[in-house]
Every structure is written in structure tokens, then in C-alpha cells.
Design a protein around this motif. Structure first.
Motif, mmCIF file in Angstrom:
data_model
loop_
_atom_site.group_PDB
_atom_site.id
_atom_site.type_symbol
_atom_site.label_atom_id
_atom_site.label_comp_id
_atom_site.label_asym_id
_atom_site.label_seq_id
_atom_site.Cartn_x
_atom_site.Cartn_y
_atom_site.Cartn_z
ATOM 1 N N LYS A 132 -6.565 -6.907 9.254
ATOM 2 C CA LYS A 132 -6.167 -5.714 8.487
ATOM 3 C C LYS A 132 -7.307 -4.695 8.528
ATOM 4 C CE LYS A 132 -5.044 -4.452 3.672
ATOM 5 N NZ LYS A 132 -6.058 -3.435 3.524
ATOM 6 N N PRO A 166 -5.763 -4.157 -6.481
ATOM 7 C CA PRO A 166 -5.257 -3.278 -5.418
ATOM 8 C C PRO A 166 -3.917 -3.795 -4.911
ATOM 9 C CG PRO A 166 -7.566 -3.812 -5.031
ATOM 10 C CD PRO A 166 -7.108 -4.657 -6.169
ATOM 11 N N GLY A 167 -3.042 -2.842 -4.538
ATOM 12 C CA GLY A 167 -1.694 -3.220 -4.108
ATOM 13 C C GLY A 167 -1.694 -4.261 -2.999
ATOM 14 N N CYS A 168 -2.494 -4.066 -2.003
ATOM 15 C CA CYS A 168 -2.484 -4.963 -0.853
ATOM 16 C C CYS A 168 -2.939 -6.366 -1.234
ATOM 17 C CB CYS A 168 -3.347 -4.404 0.264
ATOM 18 S SG CYS A 168 -5.043 -4.009 -0.226
ATOM 19 N N ASN A 190 0.779 3.764 -3.332
ATOM 20 C CA ASN A 190 0.223 5.094 -3.087
ATOM 21 C C ASN A 190 1.290 6.160 -2.862
ATOM 22 O OD1 ASN A 190 -2.731 4.648 -3.091
ATOM 23 N ND2 ASN A 190 -2.194 3.173 -1.501
ATOM 24 N N CYS A 246 0.834 -1.193 0.000
ATOM 25 C CA CYS A 246 0.000 0.000 0.000
ATOM 26 C C CYS A 246 0.871 1.245 0.000
ATOM 27 C CB CYS A 246 -0.905 -0.007 1.233
ATOM 28 S SG CYS A 246 -2.006 1.405 1.323
ATOM 29 N N CYS A 300 -7.543 5.081 2.495
ATOM 30 C CA CYS A 300 -7.449 4.073 1.432
ATOM 31 C C CYS A 300 -8.350 4.445 0.274
ATOM 32 C CB CYS A 300 -7.837 2.722 2.025
ATOM 33 S SG CYS A 300 -8.490 1.522 0.850
ATOM 34 N N THR A 301 -7.849 4.228 -0.952
ATOM 35 C CA THR A 301 -8.614 4.595 -2.142
ATOM 36 C C THR A 301 -9.220 3.373 -2.823
ATOM 37 O OG1 THR A 301 -6.653 4.348 -3.472
ATOM 38 C CG2 THR A 301 -7.078 6.538 -2.566
ATOM 39 N N LEU A 302 -9.083 2.237 -2.207
ATOM 40 C CA LEU A 302 -9.392 0.948 -2.831
ATOM 41 C C LEU A 302 -8.618 0.863 -4.149
ATOM 42 C CD1 LEU A 302 -10.978 -1.668 -2.410
ATOM 43 C CD2 LEU A 302 -12.947 -0.629 -3.462
ATOM 44 N N CYS A 303 -7.469 1.544 -4.130
ATOM 45 C CA CYS A 303 -6.621 1.597 -5.318
ATOM 46 C C CYS A 303 -7.423 1.896 -6.579
ATOM 47 C CB CYS A 303 -5.807 0.304 -5.471
ATOM 48 S SG CYS A 303 -4.456 0.222 -4.293
ATOM 49 N N TYR A 323 -2.434 4.012 5.035
ATOM 50 C CA TYR A 323 -3.844 3.833 4.689
ATOM 51 C C TYR A 323 -4.398 2.554 5.293
ATOM 52 C CZ TYR A 323 -3.432 7.440 1.066
ATOM 53 O OH TYR A 323 -3.252 8.609 0.378
ATOM 54 N N THR A 324 -3.491 1.645 5.594
ATOM 55 C CA THR A 324 -3.955 0.385 6.153
ATOM 56 C C THR A 324 -2.987 -0.067 7.234
ATOM 57 O OG1 THR A 324 -4.598 -1.894 5.670
ATOM 58 C CG2 THR A 324 -2.761 -1.001 4.404
HETATM 59 S S1 SF4 Z 1 -6.768 -1.014 -1.488
HETATM 60 FE FE1 SF4 Z 1 -4.963 0.142 -2.052
HETATM 61 S S2 SF4 Z 1 -5.094 1.952 -0.813
HETATM 62 FE FE2 SF4 Z 1 -6.456 0.501 0.108
HETATM 63 S S3 SF4 Z 1 -5.274 -0.551 1.641
HETATM 64 FE FE3 SF4 Z 1 -5.105 -1.764 -0.213
HETATM 65 S S4 SF4 Z 1 -3.266 -1.001 -1.215
HETATM 66 FE FE4 SF4 Z 1 -3.842 0.516 0.336
#
Ligand code: SF4
Ligand code: SF4
Ligand code: SF4
Lengths: 377, 42, 390
Positions: free
Chosen positions: A108, A186-188, A63, A59, A173-176, A89-90
């Protein structure tokens, strides 16, 4: 700072949307909204999370957040409970909820991307919006920094750059969203080594979650957190321990945030519509009362005046009447006198005739006299 | 998706926006109508 | 325009002026810190506690205590209680200053104050109660400004402009009451969206009604309180009408406040019943709640009533202080004390001294401007040229 034309016209836009949409809103007049049908989300399987913090690291990278104080490999940070911050963000937290000796539980935490976001409902510049794809996105270019969104969020997610003097933003968090629009994960989610995170259509995720619970009824709690909480969230959770034991509130209820304020908002136009009527009415009544009081006073004065007038008139009348009466009496008396005189004269005349017939002439004369007296009076 | 509302939030946004325009109109119309109503008094 | 001396006489170095000067100096320093170092440099605000003293005191308390303007002007011009006429001007002035200071203080609190007009000119967030509050406060500040202008115009000798404004009195008063009803109640409604954060004893669907009714109490009490202060310090500025009517105002307003407090108490109990919150009363929070309800609602209600029955102006004046404190306590409870009640004490908020500093600074600015205006303009007395008018 640039004010785009789109934004400037947004008043009209807002109204316009409403008008064009009138039909479909009416069609759904029971006013039950179920969210975007193809909205995406993430399912977090807490039973699978090993607390490796890979998601946090990913994340941070995707970001472009500031580098962390200690490396993401450092698991000592898990010793204390953390929350989201402008630079994180997380966060992953560790709980010893399963009891002594057993494996710790990791969970998480990030923005849940509510289906009916409290933050969006609360923002007075509409900086948040729920996108078709599922993300609740934030627009820093209009944010005033009132932080009402942070008051509103039931999950205590949005954070604020308190240390920036002139350009503080709300961070979450932007939900990517940008990555998802590019078709990436999404990155996570991408970085999770144990598939504790699953990205997909929310509807599908719910099916997957139910299926997992059905297959492992002994492992999972029979509850999908986020299915109904606060009207439902795009981020869903299943767990092998009660959610309240891992810091997730179970007392939030299922009422979507906008419904909490709709009553108060709805009474605004009613006050505007009725208060002026009521107040003007009260004003008119109090004016009227003043006026009536004034009129009554005027009437009283008038009455007093006419009363004196009446008295004078009555006096006058009385005098007149009296005079009349006097006159009458006078007339009557005169008539009487005349009659008496006439009678006397007649008697005398009769006597005289009896005495001498040739003295007839003075009789006529006397008659004339009597008549004259009568006329005179 | 144009022209259809999927969330209560969006529904409230559009209805409240219209309501605010109605409110502004109401605030302007009230005094005007009051004048019309009472201009022949006395 | 005749009297330009300060009430304390020629010299500027009175103890009051020295203290005020010091506060202004400290305020200026904190202002610089705030706009160079950000909110973190001067406040204890955090991600858990985004709203602190500046919202709880400067906004919520400030707006409630400025309710005297609409209450008094409504009593005089709408309900036709002409005997309160001499109280209208001071009340309007305090309200105007109050709202102006609220807006001023907000510039410290919000992250990017120059964007405060954005909700109205860039992108309105019409689903937000804060939008409603903002719109009404902005409009009402304008209304109050216009309502206040006759005093300034008389001071400046602009008769024509003054007579135009005076003709608008009724319209402005009705506008003022509508706007006040809306934003006073909406300030309470701000918290409707956070049922999980505000303690159930304070959270209620009736919050907007509670805020509106308690604002009326605050308005009535502030008029009494402020007039007793003004009597102390600006006695020489008052004309015979004002002095003659002042006791009547205190008695009438005290009586009204007592009855409104009684109604407020009833609807508070109704709130308990509707949400079935009785069992919370036996907890620690319940004790605190009872302190507020008994000590700061029922007690002033009773004292006002005794004062009104015995025609005891002194008691009413003292009670007004208690009632004002009660409003402050209520707003603090809702925005700070019972808010985030679920968090561990380490995450709770306590104001930074610089936050308190800014609040004191803002109040001081208000007192100084008030003093300037009442010593120069016809507020506590009627301008000789316009005496005949009512
Ligand atoms: S969805 Fe994106 S912004 Fe949100 S926690 Fe996961 S990596 Fe971070
Ligand atoms: S979790 Fe909070 S910040 Fe995220 S969408 Fe929901 S209300 Fe907004
Ligand atoms: S802080 Fe920004 S995003 Fe949050 S409610 Fe205020 S203006 Fe909206």
C-alpha cells in the motif's frame, strides 16, 4: 479566500516564536531534532497484505473522494502499477517480487508523513505543517498552486487537480487527521481485514516492528523502511522482500529534507550582508582610480603651467643679475678711474710742491675734486 | 509543548523568518550608514 | 517624442506583423482555454511531472537570459567601465521586459495566480527556496522598473522626476546585483531538495553557484546577441556613440564571457570530482552531459577567446548565439531532461503544443513591446537634452 488575522500576523508570529523559543533552541544547540515525542503513525506489514483494496475503499469513503471508475472489488486494476491521484490518496500495487510461482506481494502506498517533510520545507506559503499528532496537513486556503511540493516530495506522493480551472488543490493522504483528533482510527487502518496496518505511537510501532522481525527472522528483511529514510517517516514498513523490488526507493538517504537546503538558505543573509560592502568597495576603488587619474591630469597641467612660470622668473632673474653685474662693473670702473685720477693728481701735486711751496692751496682744491669724483660715481 | 521546537523544519522556519527580517533591516541600514560615513567627504 | 513611425515604414501589414498577430491570436485562445479548462486542458503536466516548459523555459531560461541588466549596469556603474555606457540602457530594458514576462508567464503556470502575493502578505514559507526566488524577483522587477524609468521620463519630458531617479543609480545598481546574485543562485537551489530525482551529473551542492555563474555568462552573451539583433533591425535608431561603442562592447563582453565560461568549466569539473561522478560519464547520460560541457561550455569559451584575440566582432556575435543556446540547454537539462531520469519513459514529460504556444506567445509579446519602446524612447540613442551629463 478570507485572510485571517492570525495569518496576516504570521510574519510577526514567526519571528515571535523564534524569540520565545530562543532558549530551548539554544539548549538543544547541537541542533538535533527528533520529532514530536508522541507523534502517531502507521506500521504497514507488507508480508500480511493480501491486496484486497479494502483500505482504498475506506479511504475513499472517509475522505469523501469521488466514486471510482470501477468498484474497489475489482482486482484487475492491480495488473498495472498505479500511483496516487487526486481521487485516490492511497493505492495498492501488486509485485511479483518473490519469484516465479510464489505468492505475489502487495504493498500500500500513500503519503508517508515524514518527520521532516520535504513538501513543508518546499512550500513558499507554508501550506503544509507537521502536526503534533504526526500528520502532515495541508491548508488549501493559502496554496498558490506552484507545485514545488510535488517536485520536493521524494516519495512522489502529492497530486494536483490539474483539471480544475480556478480552485485546484494539492491532494494527498491526511493520515485521517480529523478522525484521529476525534479519537478514531484512520479509515484504511480500521478497514484492513488482515491487520497489515497498525496505528499507534511511532515509538511503539518501531518496537512492534523490531519484535516482528526478531521473531520471524526468516520471513522479514531486517530493515524498517521509514525509520531513517529522509530523516524518518511516520508511516513505517516491514517486508518479506527487498523494498527496492516492490517499487520503494532505497537510495533516498537519511538526510532530512530541510537539511538539503539549509546551506543555500544560510548563504542568503551572508550575501546580503557582504555584497553591498564588496560592491561599494569596488565602486569606491574605481571612483578613486578615476579621481586619481583626474588629479594626475590636473597636476600635469599645473606642472606645465608652473614650468613656464619658472622659466619666466629665471629669465627675469638673469636679466636682473646681468644688470647688477653691469652696474658693478661700472662702479668698479669708475672707482678705478677715480683712484687713478686721484693718484695722478697726487703725483702732480707732489711735483708742484717740489717745484714751489707757496702753491699749496690748489693741492687742497685738487683733493676736494678727487673726493667729489669718487662720490659722483 | 509551547516554546519548544521538535522538528528541524520548525527550527528553520523560525530562524529563517528572523533572518529575513534582519535582511530587510540590513537593506535599509546599508545606504543610511553609507551616507553617515561619507557625508563629510569634500 | 519626435519619431513615431515604425521602423518598417507606414504599412502595418508586414510579414512580421502578420505572423506576430497570428501568434497573439492563438495565445489569446489558449489563454481562454487555460483559465476555463485548467492546466489539464492545455498542458502535459502530470503528478510525476509538476513542472514543465513554463518553468523550464519561461522561468529558468527567462530569468537567466535577463541577467544582462545587472551584469551591464554593474560593469558600467560599479566597476567604472564607462565605455560600456551605451549598452546599459538596452540591457536594462531587456532585463525589465524579461522579468516582467517571467512574472506574466507564471500566471499561466501556477494554479491560482491571484494568490501569487500570498507568500508575502498572508503566510511566508521562509524555509522555501521558492520564497526567496519570489521575493527577489518581485523586488528586482521593481528595481529594474525604476532603473528603466529615466528613458520613459525623458520621452515624456519630465525632467525633475528623471533627475531624482538618475541620482539613485548607484544604489539601484548595487541593489540589483545583490538581488540578482540571490535569485539567480536560488533558482538552482530550488532543485537541491530533490537529490533523488535529478540525475547525479546535474545534481550538485554547487547548483546555486553554477546557476549564478552561468547567469553571468547568459547575461554577457545576451547583451552581445541582442545588440547584434538590434543592429540588424533598429540600426537607424542608434546614435553615433552607440554605434561607435558597440564593437567595443562586443569585444569586451566576449572576452569577459570567455573567461567566465572557463571558470564555469573548472567548477563543473570540481563538481564531478567532489561527488565522485566520473563513472557516470561513460553512460548515456554521461554522453549527454559531455555534449553540454564540451559543445556548449568549452566551445563557446574557445570561440569567444579567438574572437577576442583576433578582434573578430562577427565571430563573437555568432558565438553569443551558441552560448545562449548552451544556457537554454543547461536549464532544460536540470528542470526537464535529467529531472525524473529514474522514471520509465511512459511517465516522462514532453510539452503539449499549447504549452509551446504560450511560451512563443510570451516571447512575441516581449519582442513587440521591445520594438515599441526602442522606436519611441531614447534607448539606443541619447536624448539630445541630456547628452552632456556624463
Ligand atoms: S490514513 Fe486516511 S487518508 Fe491516509 S490512506 Fe488511510 S484512510 Fe486514506
Ligand atoms: S511523503 Fe511526501 S507528501 Fe508526504 S509528508 Fe513526506 S514529503 Fe510530504
Ligand atoms: S502547490 Fe501549494 S502546497 Fe504545494 S508548494 Fe505550492 S503553494 Fe505550497
Amino acid at each position: 479566500m478570507a485572510i485571517t488575522r492570525r495569518k496576516f500576523l504570521s510574519w510577526m508570529g514567526a519571528a515571535g516564536v523564534g524569540v520565545t523559543v530562543g532558549k530551548s533552541a539554544q539548549a538543544a544547540s547541537n541542533k538535533h531534532f527528533t520529532g514530536y515525542p508522541d507523534g502517531m503513525g502507521v506500521l504497514h506489514d507488507i508480508a500480511r497484505c493480501v491486496g484486497c483494496r479494502s483500505c482504498e475503499a475506506a479511504c475513499n469513503t472517509v475522505n469523501q473522494l469521488p466514486p471510482p471508475e470501477t468498484s474497489f472489488k475489482d482486482l484487475a486494476v492491480l495488473d498495472r502499477k498505479r500511483r496516487t491521484t487526486p481521487a485516490e490518496y492511497t493505492v495498492v500495487n501488486r509485485f511479483d517480487a518473490a519469484g516465479e510461482g510464489s505468492k505475489p506481494i502487495y504493498s500500500k502506498n500513500q503519503c508517508n508523513h515524514c518527520l521532516e517533510p520535504a513538501c513543508a520545507s518546499a512550500c513558499f506559503v507554508k501550506a503544509f505543517s507537521k502536526s503534533e499528532e504526526g500528520a502532515v496537513v495541508y491548508d488549501a486556503s493559502v496554496c498558490v498552486g506552484c507545485r514545488y511540493c510535488m517536485i520536493a516530495c521524494p516519495f512522489e506522493i502529492p497530486t494536483y487537480e490539474y483539471d480544475k480551472a480556478l480552485t485546484p488543490r494539492v491532494m494527498k493522504c491526511t493520515l485521517c487527521h480529523p478522525r484521529v483528533q476525534e479519537g478514531k482510527l484512520p479509515g484504511c487502518v480500521e478497514s484492513c481485514p488482515t491487520e497489515a496496518l497498525t496505528f499507534g505511537k511511532r515509538e511503539d510501532l518501531l518496537k512492534i516492528a523490531r519484535e516482528r522481525i526478531r521473531r520471524n527472522p526468516d520471513l522479514y528483511i531486517d530493515h524498517i523502511y521509514g525509520e531513517h529514510e529522509m530523516g524518518g517517516t511516520s508511516w513505517l514498513y516491514i517486508s518479506n522482500v527487498p523494498f527496492r523490488d516492490i517499487g520503494m526507493r532505497e537510495d533516498l538517504g537519511v538526510t532530512p529534507a530541510p537539511a538539503l537546503t539549509s546551506g543555500a538558505l544560510g548563504s542568503v543573509p551572508i550575501v546580503v550582508g557582504l555584497w553591498p560592502v564588496l560592491l561599494t568597495g569596488i565602486y569606491a576603488i574605481s571612483q578613486r582610480k578615476d579621481k586619481v587619474a583626474e588629479e594626475e591630469q590636473a597636476l600635469a597641467v599645473e606642472a606645465a603651467r608652473t614650468a613656464t612660470q619658472d622659466e619666466a622668473a629665471a629669465e627675469l632673474k638673469k636679466t636682473l643679475e646681468m644688470k647688477e653685474k653691469e652696474k658693478e662693473t661700472a662702479v668698479n670702473m669708475a672707482v678705478k678711474k677715480a683712484l687713478e685720477e686721484a693718484a695722478k693728481a697726487q703725483e702732480e701735486a707732489a711735483q708742484a710742491r717740489e717745484e714751489a711751496a707757496p702753491e699749496a692751496a690748489p693741492e687742497v682744491q685738487d683733493d676736494k675734486d678727487a673726493k667729489q669724483t669718487e662720490e659722483d660715481s | 509543548m509551547e516554546g519548544q521546537i521538535f522538528t528541524l523544519q520548525d527550527f528553520m522556519y523560525s530562524t529563517k523568518s528572523i533572518t529575513y527580517l534582519v535582511i530587510v533591516a540590513a537593506l535599509i541600514l546599508f545606504p543610511i550608514f553609507w551616507r553617515f560615513l561619507t557625508s563629510r567627504d569634500e | 517624442m519626435s519619431d513615431t513611425r515604425t521602423p518598417t515604414g507606414g504599412t502595418l501589414l508586414t510579414p512580421f506583423n502578420i505572423v506576430a498577430g497570428l501568434i497573439l491570436l492563438i495565445g489569446a485562445v489558449i489563454t481562454v482555454l487555460r483559465f476555463t479548462g485548467g492546466l489539464a486542458a492545455v498542458s502535459n503536466l502530470s503528478d510525476y511531472n509538476p513542472w514543465g516548459l513554463w518553468i523550464g523555459f519561461d522561468l529558468l531560461v527567462g530569468v537567466a537570459l535577463a541577467a544582462g541588466g545587472f551584469v551591464t549596469s554593474a560593469a558600467c556603474y560599479i566597476f567604472g567601465l564607462k565605455r560600456y555606457h551605451s549598452a546599459v540602457r538596452p540591457a536594462i530594458l531587456t532585463a525589465f521586459l524579461g522579468y516582467a514576462l517571467v512574472v506574466f508567464a507564471l500566471h499561466y503556470d501556477v494554479g491560482r495566480p491571484w494568490r501569487l502575493p500570498y507568500p508575502f502578505i498572508v503566510q511566508p514559507g521562509t524555509t522555501s527556496l521558492l520564497f526567496e526566488v519570489g521575493a527577489c524577483v518581485a523586488l528586482y522587477l521593481t528595481v529594474l522598473f525604476i532603473e528603466y524609468t529615466p528613458a520613459a521620463l525623458e520621452w515624456l519630458g519630465l525632467k525633475r522626476a528623471r533627475s531624482i531617479v538618475v541620482k539613485l543609480t548607484l544604489l539601484l545598481t548595487i541593489f540589483g546585483v545583490v538581488l540578482s546574485t540571490l535569485h539567480q543562485s536560488s533558482l538552482g537551489a530550488l532543485f537541491l531538495i530533490a537529490p533523488s530525482k535529478l540525475h547525479p551529473l546535474w545534481y550538485s551542492a554547487y547548483l546555486p553557484v553554477y546557476f549564478f555563474i552561468s547567469a553571468i555568462i547568459a547575461g554577457l552573451s545576451m547583451v552581445i546577441f541582442e545588440s547584434s539583433m538590434a543592429h540588424k533591425y533598429f540600426h537607424d535608431k542608434m546614435d553615433d556613440t552607440h554605434l561607435a561603442e558597440a564593437d567595443g562592447v562586443a569585444l569586451g563582453f566576449g572576452k569577459a564571457a570567455s573567461f567566465v565560461l572557463f571558470g564555469y568549466f573548472i567548477i563543473k569539473v570540481v563538481g564531478l570530482a567532489v561527488d565522485n561522478n566520473w563513472h557516470y560519464l561513460v553512460s548515456g547520460w554521461g554522453a549527454w552531459y559531455l555534449v553540454e560541457i564540451i559543445g556548449f561550455v568549452l566551445l563557446p569559451c574557445y570561440l569567444y577567446a579567438v574572437g577576442a584575440r583576433d578582434k573578430n566582432v562577427k565571430l563573437i556575435r555568432r558565438t553569443s548565439g551558441l552560448a545562449v543556446l548552451g544556457i537554454v540547454l543547461n536549464r532544460f537539462n536540470i528542470s526537464l531532461i535529467a529531472f525524473n531520469y529514474h522514471l520509465p519513459s511512459s511517465e516522462r514529460y514532453f510539452p503539449h503544443w499549447m504549452e509551446i504556444g504560450i511560451s512563443v506567445f510570451v516571447v512575441t509579446v516581449g519582442v513587440l513591446v521591445y520594438r515599441f519602446i526602442v522606436t519611441h524612447m531614447p534607448i539606443l540613442y541619447e536624448h539630445p537634452d541630456y547628452k552632456e551629463e556624463h
